[in-house]
Design an enzyme around this catalytic site. Structure first.
Site, PDB file in Angstrom:
ATOM      1  N   GLU A  98     -18.552  -5.937  -2.045  1.00 52.99           N
ATOM      2  CA  GLU A  98     -17.184  -6.441  -1.979  1.00 52.99           C
ATOM      3  C   GLU A  98     -17.069  -7.853  -2.536  1.00 52.99           C
ATOM      4  O   GLU A  98     -16.045  -8.214  -3.107  1.00 52.99           O
ATOM      5  CB  GLU A  98     -16.678  -6.428  -0.535  1.00 52.99           C
ATOM      6  CG  GLU A  98     -16.089  -5.112  -0.085  1.00 52.99           C
ATOM      7  CD  GLU A  98     -14.788  -4.764  -0.776  1.00 52.99           C
ATOM      8  OE1 GLU A  98     -13.711  -4.963  -0.186  1.00 52.99           O
ATOM      9  OE2 GLU A  98     -14.843  -4.278  -1.932  1.00 52.99           O
ATOM     10  N   GLU A 125       0.819  -1.206   0.000  1.00 54.25           N
ATOM     11  CA  GLU A 125       0.000   0.000   0.000  1.00 54.25           C
ATOM     12  C   GLU A 125       0.858   1.264   0.000  1.00 54.25           C
ATOM     13  O   GLU A 125       0.536   2.248  -0.675  1.00 54.25           O
ATOM     14  CB  GLU A 125      -0.941   0.010   1.218  1.00 54.25           C
ATOM     15  CG  GLU A 125      -1.962  -1.109   1.247  1.00 54.25           C
ATOM     16  CD  GLU A 125      -3.063  -0.937   0.209  1.00 54.25           C
ATOM     17  OE1 GLU A 125      -3.071   0.089  -0.508  1.00 54.25           O
ATOM     18  OE2 GLU A 125      -3.928  -1.834   0.121  1.00 54.25           O
ATOM     19  N   ASP A 175      -4.635  -9.715  -8.435  1.00 61.51           N
ATOM     20  CA  ASP A 175      -5.047  -8.783  -9.481  1.00 61.51           C
ATOM     21  C   ASP A 175      -3.930  -7.954 -10.117  1.00 61.51           C
ATOM     22  O   ASP A 175      -3.638  -8.070 -11.315  1.00 61.51           O
ATOM     23  CB  ASP A 175      -6.154  -7.867  -8.947  1.00 61.51           C
ATOM     24  CG  ASP A 175      -5.825  -7.237  -7.586  1.00 61.51           C
ATOM     25  OD1 ASP A 175      -4.719  -7.467  -7.063  1.00 61.51           O
ATOM     26  OD2 ASP A 175      -6.684  -6.498  -7.061  1.00 61.51           O
ATOM     27  N   GLU A 224     -12.506   0.525  -9.334  1.00 62.20           N
ATOM     28  CA  GLU A 224     -12.144  -0.373 -10.438  1.00 62.20           C
ATOM     29  C   GLU A 224     -13.205  -0.437 -11.538  1.00 62.20           C
ATOM     30  O   GLU A 224     -12.882  -0.537 -12.726  1.00 62.20           O
ATOM     31  CB  GLU A 224     -11.854  -1.773  -9.892  1.00 62.20           C
ATOM     32  CG  GLU A 224     -10.531  -1.924  -9.165  1.00 62.20           C
ATOM     33  CD  GLU A 224     -10.569  -1.375  -7.750  1.00 62.20           C
ATOM     34  OE1 GLU A 224      -9.498  -1.197  -7.141  1.00 62.20           O
ATOM     35  OE2 GLU A 224     -11.689  -1.121  -7.235  1.00 62.20           O
ATOM     36  N   THR A 227      -1.524   1.079 -10.692  1.00 62.99           N
ATOM     37  CA  THR A 227      -2.740   0.477 -10.149  1.00 62.99           C
ATOM     38  C   THR A 227      -3.482   1.440  -9.238  1.00 62.99           C
ATOM     39  O   THR A 227      -4.658   1.245  -8.947  1.00 62.99           O
ATOM     40  CB  THR A 227      -2.410  -0.828  -9.395  1.00 62.99           C
ATOM     41  OG1 THR A 227      -3.601  -1.587  -9.209  1.00 62.99           O
ATOM     42  CG2 THR A 227      -1.744  -0.540  -8.064  1.00 62.99           C
TER      43      THR A 227
END
Length: 730
Positions: free
Chosen positions: A377, A135, A283, A395, A481
């Site tokens: 989610e 992160e 992902d 996304e 991302t």
């Protein structure tokens, strides 16, 4: 144009062609959105951003995040611990750093300059706090690099902005990179999942370093930021460490399926969780392989992505679903639900040039949002809620943006507008925007994650903006991302680190597009009909908007909830005309019988009487086709207009038309027995017109097994696709 084709036939055999429809004259299936409408929505997005960003700066800064229900900042250690979620917080004004390059995209240059000054003067990176390596890399390091790139660009424009800037953000990024490097001190090269910003990993004061596992995405989503840092700072160590981690993941893939698992041991490289999908935990590993090739120009990243992608499409993709399977036994699904993070994948498929499955999955996701307002989610394969939270993830908006840019289909503008409306209606609160705790009840959660400002508003603003309306040329950047912008010039302007050009595995042999990225603007210029024909198959996938139960009235039920003009066009194509009546309803023109609203389903009407079937044959519109040369050095830039044949495959209904390598027939006229029938098999044949009947040439070439034919003469190029004798499609 025809003369050029004939004169170049000596090298034609080496080219790969794409035969496709040029549908600049195709009728629009969805009402286009005017510039005024897009401008109004764009202004609305800016107002929403101002509300969110202004609330953070007013109520939360210098805290990492805003608590929009409490109207205060979230400071780690002062609020109840939320577990892994809090590993994003490092007491480094996370939301401000994550938002900086969004300010530039939204043309808020004064606010950007003020934000950079605050970060440079007030943010510290040496805090005694344990943070997530993943992160911190994508949000903070990526945010600093993206902001540095924007600041440097504005300074060089010499228009008054950032004249004082002297690479301070790059120096901060370099400092943060060095604070993350201790995480890579493992025997395998895979990084620890957490690091103490002040004490590293192995220090007695670090309070971390005991972990043995990390997720695949956590280890495999470092290369863009670390390589950019290396090339901007001149220190190769960052790119080398990120590359080493990717090498380990590649070596540890399951060789039989070419899939990877979700969690891996950082010390010995053994898989801890062997479920394989494209959602949470994996992902962005796939995303970064593709984008590392685009940003850095190293073929090995593309080769690895293509290998994985072939496996994904073989085992995981079950359009419109993306299921998780066991990496060692990929025919076995491991769960009956999907998580919302996989919503990025259609956007990645657009970059890959694989539009059909991207459209299918996106449409499935859109139907889920129509049923539940937001993407939960996690949701089941029957599209029921599995986990009800929605933390304002971007996304789905990301994929919507990429699909609109690829297809030009105004449907995706409508999807974007629905996202904007739902955020305003169901997430907006007085002090910002609040995450949804449960989409079934609409209750809020006291959090507004930094990615909401970094990504959501960036993609929504870009969706409704023309290139000329942006302060930067967006085509010159790669989105990380976290949607931070890194310049593609890094692949050529600065040298790669040592030993970072490698030979990869062979490309997937049966895919001619593994080394090309054909321009969607050339393939599908203003042609929304292609995407619509795919979407229509999934329109009532979740049951939302489906026909109501049978009633005493017998008739045809028409869905009107998406666009008022769509059913009219549908009926017109059937030869049925409808006219508005004086009472405001709609009726069949010959009888005047009105359409009655259904009592059980809003937006669904019934035709009680159908009459006036048109008997006149409409003149068939001729849709021009194209021959596009995909192979290097042309790479899709050479496009020759051609006329359609009157038989064979309808190329306007194919995603890429007919694609294949080109072989010239021998004899060139194809009027006698073909001498190179074996070579022609499975290829696109090229022959001259004249000397014998057109049908005789076509039949002879079809019997040789060609997948398409291009007939040429000095005046025109004529194209048709033939249905091959073999069972698989081309």
């Amino acid at each position: 144009m025809g003369e050029r084709v004939v004169s170049d036939m000596g090298v034609f055999e080496k080219w790969v062609l794409l035969v496709s429809a040029l549908c600049t004259v195709c009728p629009l299936q969805v009402r286009s959105m005017s510039k005024e409408e897009k401008s109004k929505i764009r202004d609305q997005i800016v107002e929403m951003f101002d509300h969110a960003y202004g609330s953070y700066m007013k109520y939360a800064y210098p805290a990492d995040e805003l608590m929009p229900l409490s109207c205060r900042g979230r400071v780690r250690g002062l609020e109840p611990n939320r577990g892994d979620i809090d590993d994003s917080l490092g007491k480094f004004s996370l939301t401000l750093i994550d938002t900086l390059d969004t300010l530039v995209v939204l043309n808020k240059l004064e606010e950007f300059e003020a934000g950079v000054r605050r970060v440079v003067q007030e943010v510290r990176l040496d805090n005694d706090v344990v943070v997530s390596v993943f992160e911190t890399n994508i949000r903070v390091l990526g945010g600093l690099l993206g902001a540095h790139v924007m600041a440097d660009m504005l300074r060089k424009r010499a228009e008054g902005h950032m004249a004082w800037y002297r690479d301070e953000l790059l120096h901060m990024a370099r400092e943060l990179g060095h604070r993350l490097l201790p995480a890579f001190n493992t025997t395998s090269g895979l990084p620890y999942p957490r690091v103490n910003l002040r004490h590293g990993v192995l220090s007695p004061l670090s309070r971390t370093g005991t972990e043995s596992d990390t997720c695949t995405a956590c280890a495999g989503t470092m290369i863009l930021e670390f390589a950019a840092l290396s090339r901007l700072s001149g220190e190769s160590v960052f790119e080398e460490q990120a590359r080493r981690a990717l090498d380990v993941l590649w070596e540890k893939r399951q060789r039989g399926s070419d899939l990877v698992g979700t969690v891996i041991n950082i010390h010995n490289g053994d898989w801890v969780r062997r479920d394989s999908g494209v959602g949470a935990g994996i992902d962005s590993y796939y995303e970064y392989l593709m984008k590392a090739y685009i940003l850095l120009g190293d073929d090995v990243y593309l080769e690895r992505f293509n290998t994985h992608y072939a496996a994904i499409m073989k085992y995981i993709s079950q359009p419109p679903l993306l299921l998780s399977v066991h990496m060692h036994n990929p025919t076995v699904s491991v769960r009956s639900w999907m998580d919302s993070l996989l919503a990025f994948f259609p956007g990645l498929q657009v970059l890959r040039g694989d539009l059909k499955p991207a459209i299918e999955t996106h449409e499935m996701l859109y139907q889920v949002t129509k049923q539940h307002k937001f993407l939960p989610e996690a949701f089941t394969t029957e599209f029921r809620v599995h986990w009800g939270q929605h933390p304002l993830r971007p996304e789905f908006a990301e994929s919507t943006y990429f699909l609109y840019k690829a297809t030009g289909d105004p449907h995706y503008l409508g999807v974007g507008r629905s996202i904007v409306e739902k955020l305003n209606t169901h997430a907006r609160v007085p002090c910002g925007f609040a995450a949804v705790q449960d989409v079934r009840t609409g209750t809020h959660e006291d959090r507004m994650d930094s990615f909401f400002l970094a990504e959501m508003f960036k993609y929504l603003y870009l969706l409704f903006s023309e290139k000329s309306e942006l302060p930067i040329d967006i085509d010159h950047y790669v989105f990380t991302t976290e949607a931070h912008l890194l310049p593609v010039s890094l692949s050529t302007a600065l040298s790669p680190c040592r030993h970072n050009r490698t030979n990869g595995p062979p490309a997937v042999e049966d895919d001619l597009f593994t080394h090309s990225c054909p321009s969607a603007q050339t393939l599908f210029p203003n042609n929304p009909s292609f995407a619509k024909t795919i979407r229509d198959s999934y329109k009532y996938l979740t049951g939302a908007g489906a026909a109501p139960p049978s009633s005493p009235i017998r008739g045809i039920e028409l869905p009107l909830h998406d666009n008022g003009m769509e059913p009219m066009e549908f009926l017109k194509s059937m030869g049925i005309s409808l006219t508005p009546l004086s009472d405001g309803s709609v009726g069949v023109s010959s009888s005047g019988s009105p359409l009655e609203p259904s009592s059980s389903q809003n937006g669904v009407y019934r035709v009680k009487l159908i009459a006036e079937v048109t008997t006149e044959e409409e003149e068939e519109a001729v849709v021009p086709l194209a021959v596009q040369i995909i192979s290097p050095p042309f790479l899709g830039r050479t496009v020759l207009t051609a006329g359609p044949a009157k038989f064979g495959m309808d190329l306007t209904k194919q995603e890429h038309g007919v694609k294949g390598s080109v072989v010239r027939s021998v004899p060139f006229s194809a009027c006698s027995v073909l001498e190179n029938a074996v070579e022609l098999h499975g290829r696109v044949g090229v022959a001259l017109r004249g000397d014998c009947m057109f049908a005789a040439k076509a039949r002879r070439l079809q019997e040789a097994g060609v997948i398409g034919i291009i007939f040429i003469d000095p005046l025109q190029v004529q194209v048709q696709g033939l249905i091959p004798h073999r069972s698989h499609d081309h």
